[in-house]
Design a protein around this motif. Structure first.
Motif, PDB file in Angstrom:
ATOM      1  N   GLY A 213      42.950  39.487  71.306  1.00 25.61           N
ATOM      2  CA  GLY A 213      43.975  39.518  70.284  1.00 25.61           C
ATOM      3  C   GLY A 213      43.617  40.465  69.164  1.00 25.61           C
ATOM      4  O   GLY A 213      42.438  40.768  68.935  1.00 25.61           O
ATOM      5  N   VAL A 214      44.633  40.954  68.479  1.00 25.26           N
ATOM      6  CA  VAL A 214      44.412  41.870  67.359  1.00 25.26           C
ATOM      7  C   VAL A 214      45.422  41.548  66.260  1.00 25.26           C
ATOM      8  O   VAL A 214      46.584  41.227  66.534  1.00 25.26           O
ATOM      9  CB  VAL A 214      44.547  43.344  67.805  1.00 25.26           C
ATOM     10  N   GLY A 215      44.970  41.606  65.028  1.00 25.51           N
ATOM     11  CA  GLY A 215      45.848  41.381  63.887  1.00 25.51           C
ATOM     12  C   GLY A 215      46.063  42.663  63.117  1.00 25.51           C
ATOM     13  O   GLY A 215      45.106  43.384  62.815  1.00 25.51           O
ATOM     14  N   VAL A 216      47.313  42.976  62.820  1.00 29.86           N
ATOM     15  CA  VAL A 216      47.625  44.137  61.998  1.00 29.86           C
ATOM     16  C   VAL A 216      47.789  43.632  60.568  1.00 29.86           C
ATOM     17  O   VAL A 216      48.725  42.888  60.261  1.00 29.86           O
ATOM     18  CB  VAL A 216      48.920  44.839  62.458  1.00 29.86           C
ATOM     19  N   ALA A 217      46.865  44.024  59.717  1.00 31.64           N
ATOM     20  CA  ALA A 217      46.844  43.531  58.329  1.00 31.64           C
ATOM     21  C   ALA A 217      46.965  44.721  57.389  1.00 31.64           C
ATOM     22  O   ALA A 217      45.979  45.183  56.811  1.00 31.64           O
ATOM     23  CB  ALA A 217      45.562  42.745  58.061  1.00 31.64           C
ATOM     24  N   ASP A 218      48.177  45.229  57.264  1.00 35.08           N
ATOM     25  CA  ASP A 218      48.375  46.413  56.433  1.00 35.08           C
ATOM     26  C   ASP A 218      48.231  46.087  54.949  1.00 35.08           C
ATOM     27  O   ASP A 218      48.532  44.978  54.499  1.00 35.08           O
ATOM     28  CB  ASP A 218      49.749  47.025  56.711  1.00 35.08           C
ATOM     29  N   HIS A 219      47.778  47.092  54.187  1.00 34.18           N
ATOM     30  CA  HIS A 219      47.599  46.937  52.749  1.00 34.18           C
ATOM     31  C   HIS A 219      48.918  46.561  52.093  1.00 34.18           C
ATOM     32  O   HIS A 219      49.961  47.188  52.333  1.00 34.18           O
ATOM     33  CB  HIS A 219      47.088  48.231  52.130  1.00 34.18           C
ATOM     34  N   CYS A 220      48.855  45.546  51.236  1.00 34.10           N
ATOM     35  CA  CYS A 220      50.063  45.059  50.589  1.00 34.10           C
ATOM     36  C   CYS A 220      49.743  44.731  49.136  1.00 34.10           C
ATOM     37  O   CYS A 220      48.810  43.972  48.850  1.00 34.10           O
ATOM     38  CB  CYS A 220      50.564  43.809  51.311  1.00 34.10           C
ATOM     39  N   MET A 221      50.493  45.321  48.231  1.00 40.14           N
ATOM     40  CA  MET A 221      50.297  45.097  46.800  1.00 40.14           C
ATOM     41  C   MET A 221      51.567  44.523  46.192  1.00 40.14           C
ATOM     42  O   MET A 221      52.621  45.141  46.244  1.00 40.14           O
ATOM     43  CB  MET A 221      49.949  46.413  46.097  1.00 40.14           C
ATOM     44  N   VAL A 222      51.431  43.341  45.632  1.00 39.81           N
ATOM     45  CA  VAL A 222      52.562  42.733  44.939  1.00 39.81           C
ATOM     46  C   VAL A 222      52.214  42.466  43.477  1.00 39.81           C
ATOM     47  O   VAL A 222      53.002  41.853  42.753  1.00 39.81           O
ATOM     48  CB  VAL A 222      53.007  41.427  45.634  1.00 39.81           C
ATOM     49  N   LEU A 223      51.063  42.941  43.039  1.00 37.56           N
ATOM     50  CA  LEU A 223      50.613  42.723  41.672  1.00 37.56           C
ATOM     51  C   LEU A 223      51.418  43.573  40.697  1.00 37.56           C
ATOM     52  O   LEU A 223      51.846  44.687  41.017  1.00 37.56           O
ATOM     53  CB  LEU A 223      49.130  43.086  41.533  1.00 37.56           C
ATOM     54  N   SER A 224      51.559  43.069  39.495  1.00 33.94           N
ATOM     55  CA  SER A 224      52.270  43.810  38.452  1.00 33.94           C
ATOM     56  C   SER A 224      51.311  44.537  37.515  1.00 33.94           C
ATOM     57  O   SER A 224      51.698  44.937  36.425  1.00 33.94           O
ATOM     58  CB  SER A 224      53.162  42.850  37.642  1.00 33.94           C
ATOM     59  N   THR A 225      50.056  44.729  37.951  1.00 35.27           N
ATOM     60  CA  THR A 225      49.091  45.436  37.110  1.00 35.27           C
ATOM     61  C   THR A 225      49.352  46.937  37.159  1.00 35.27           C
ATOM     62  O   THR A 225      49.954  47.455  38.112  1.00 35.27           O
ATOM     63  CB  THR A 225      47.650  45.175  37.582  1.00 35.27           C
ATOM     64  N   GLU A 226      48.881  47.647  36.146  1.00 37.54           N
ATOM     65  CA  GLU A 226      49.059  49.096  36.104  1.00 37.54           C
ATOM     66  C   GLU A 226      48.345  49.759  37.272  1.00 37.54           C
ATOM     67  O   GLU A 226      48.860  50.709  37.873  1.00 37.54           O
ATOM     68  CB  GLU A 226      48.549  49.663  34.776  1.00 37.54           C
TER      69      GLU A 226
ATOM     70  N   ALA B  90      47.793  48.551  40.273  1.00 32.04           N
ATOM     71  CA  ALA B  90      48.566  48.340  41.490  1.00 32.04           C
ATOM     72  C   ALA B  90      49.820  49.204  41.512  1.00 32.04           C
ATOM     73  O   ALA B  90      50.161  49.802  42.542  1.00 32.04           O
ATOM     74  CB  ALA B  90      48.932  46.867  41.634  1.00 32.04           C
ATOM     75  N   ARG B  91      50.505  49.301  40.376  1.00 33.69           N
ATOM     76  CA  ARG B  91      51.707  50.139  40.327  1.00 33.69           C
ATOM     77  C   ARG B  91      51.351  51.602  40.598  1.00 33.69           C
ATOM     78  O   ARG B  91      52.068  52.303  41.324  1.00 33.69           O
ATOM     79  CB  ARG B  91      52.389  49.991  38.968  1.00 33.69           C
ATOM     80  N   ARG B  92      50.253  52.069  40.019  1.00 32.14           N
ATOM     81  CA  ARG B  92      49.838  53.459  40.221  1.00 32.14           C
ATOM     82  C   ARG B  92      49.455  53.710  41.674  1.00 32.14           C
ATOM     83  O   ARG B  92      49.811  54.745  42.264  1.00 32.14           O
ATOM     84  CB  ARG B  92      48.662  53.781  39.297  1.00 32.14           C
ATOM     85  N   THR B  93      48.758  52.759  42.259  1.00 35.08           N
ATOM     86  CA  THR B  93      48.331  52.920  43.655  1.00 35.08           C
ATOM     87  C   THR B  93      49.527  52.924  44.595  1.00 35.08           C
ATOM     88  O   THR B  93      49.595  53.735  45.521  1.00 35.08           O
ATOM     89  CB  THR B  93      47.354  51.798  44.033  1.00 35.08           C
ATOM     90  N   ARG B  94      50.458  52.017  44.372  1.00 36.83           N
ATOM     91  CA  ARG B  94      51.668  52.014  45.215  1.00 36.83           C
ATOM     92  C   ARG B  94      52.394  53.350  45.117  1.00 36.83           C
ATOM     93  O   ARG B  94      52.865  53.893  46.122  1.00 36.83           O
ATOM     94  CB  ARG B  94      52.607  50.877  44.781  1.00 36.83           C
TER      95      ARG B  94
ATOM     96  N   VAL C  98      39.611  42.135  47.059  1.00 38.89           N
ATOM     97  CA  VAL C  98      39.415  42.637  45.700  1.00 38.89           C
ATOM     98  C   VAL C  98      39.098  44.122  45.821  1.00 38.89           C
ATOM     99  O   VAL C  98      38.052  44.494  46.359  1.00 38.89           O
ATOM    100  CB  VAL C  98      38.270  41.908  44.980  1.00 38.89           C
ATOM    101  N   HIS C  99      40.011  44.949  45.358  1.00 32.76           N
ATOM    102  CA  HIS C  99      39.834  46.398  45.473  1.00 32.76           C
ATOM    103  C   HIS C  99      39.691  47.105  44.129  1.00 32.76           C
ATOM    104  O   HIS C  99      39.346  48.288  44.102  1.00 32.76           O
ATOM    105  CB  HIS C  99      41.040  47.031  46.196  1.00 32.76           C
ATOM    106  N   ALA C 100      39.978  46.409  43.028  1.00 34.17           N
ATOM    107  CA  ALA C 100      40.034  47.079  41.725  1.00 34.17           C
ATOM    108  C   ALA C 100      38.978  46.554  40.762  1.00 34.17           C
ATOM    109  O   ALA C 100      38.775  45.337  40.645  1.00 34.17           O
ATOM    110  CB  ALA C 100      41.411  46.920  41.103  1.00 34.17           C
ATOM    111  N   LEU C 101      38.306  47.465  40.093  1.00 35.86           N
ATOM    112  CA  LEU C 101      37.363  47.170  39.018  1.00 35.86           C
ATOM    113  C   LEU C 101      37.524  48.232  37.940  1.00 35.86           C
ATOM    114  O   LEU C 101      37.593  49.428  38.258  1.00 35.86           O
ATOM    115  CB  LEU C 101      35.916  47.181  39.514  1.00 35.86           C
TER     116      LEU C 101
END
Length: 256
Positions: A30-43, A45-49, A110-113
């Motif tokens: 089996g394989v899972g497709v786990a695409d990057h998903c950002m629903v955060l309202s942080t700056e 996250a908005r810039r990355t999207r 956790v991708h942002a610091l």
């Protein structure tokens, strides 16, 4: 043998058909497709999207239709998942989205610091060592919060800071123990992640010391290649198999 963490063109990976064919050729069950998903309202996250085009929150239904149309063409169990960015204080945004999307499972990351992607070597290398140590400590605080939130079935690459040469080596055993205690009390399981095994980093997540600490708490693990291209799926599946065999792992399977 299941690989719960791959990516497709719905974020920054390869075509679904190519990823599934590679997983089947690698002998995966089996394989899972786990695409990057950002629903955060942080700056951040908005810039990355905006800059990277990560719009999976708006396209996951289309990908689900594509997965459904491909299932019967492969001798493979295929999971419809997402890798969702986590930030403390934004749990309700994430919870609401995941409830509506109803994925097979969710991977938390956790991708942002310091307003930057953890991978951004130049950003962190320019900081004083004391600040870099503070940020590594902050990373593990965020990871504990992610685990305690109970939002996710899997926590991806639980020591992602080790991929960044400017942040590598600052983690402490005390930080590992805090995270391990959180996992021991949570439904969320950490991931053995092979995403950098065949690159210059050359090691799995978690590091051997972190893996050992997690083991003392009886924590289970899921397996994820973090493959972004079809050519990586087979070699990374072999690496994960070997790691599981060498360490006597009975990998966890996310429970709906």
């Amino acid at each position: 043998m299941y690989d719960y963490h791959t990516h497709s063109t719905y974020s920054d990976g390869d075509y679904l058909r190519s990823m599934f064919a590679a997983a089947e050729a690698a002998g995966l069950d089996g394989v899972g497709v786990a695409d990057h998903c950002m629903v955060l309202s942080t700056e951040w996250a908005r810039r990355t999207r905006r800059e990277y085009g990560f719009n999976f929150d708006a396209t996951y239904e289309r990908r689900r239709e594509a997965i459904d149309s491909l299932r019967d063409r492969f001798d493979l169990e295929i999971f419809d998942a997402a890798e969702v960015d986590y930030e403390p204080g934004h749990e309700e945004e994430i919870r609401s989205f995941l409830a509506d999307a109803d994925f097979d499972y969710a991977v938390g990351s956790v991708h942002a610091l310091d307003g930057a992607n953890v991978h951004a070597v130049d950003h962190f290398a320019a900081l004083p060592e004391s600040r870099r140590r503070e940020l590594v400590a902050r990373y593990f605080e965020k990871l504990v919060s992610l685990v305690e939130s109970e939002l996710f079935e899997i926590a991806a690459h639980p020591d992602l800071v080790e991929r960044n040469s400017a942040l590598r080596g600052y983690a402490t055993r005390e930080q590992y123990e805090r995270v391990a205690d959180a996992f021991a009390d949570s439904r969320t399981v950490p991931e053995v992640n092979a995403g950098r095994v065949r690159r210059d980093y050359g090691r799995f997540h978690p590091t051997p010391e972190f893996f050992e600490v997690l083991g003392t708490r009886g924590v289970s693990f899921a397996l994820g290649s973090d493959a972004h291209d079809a050519d990586s799926v087979g070699p990374l599946a072999d690496e994960l198999r070997a790691f599981a065999d060498e360490n006597g792992l009975d990998p966890a399977r996310p429970d709906r």
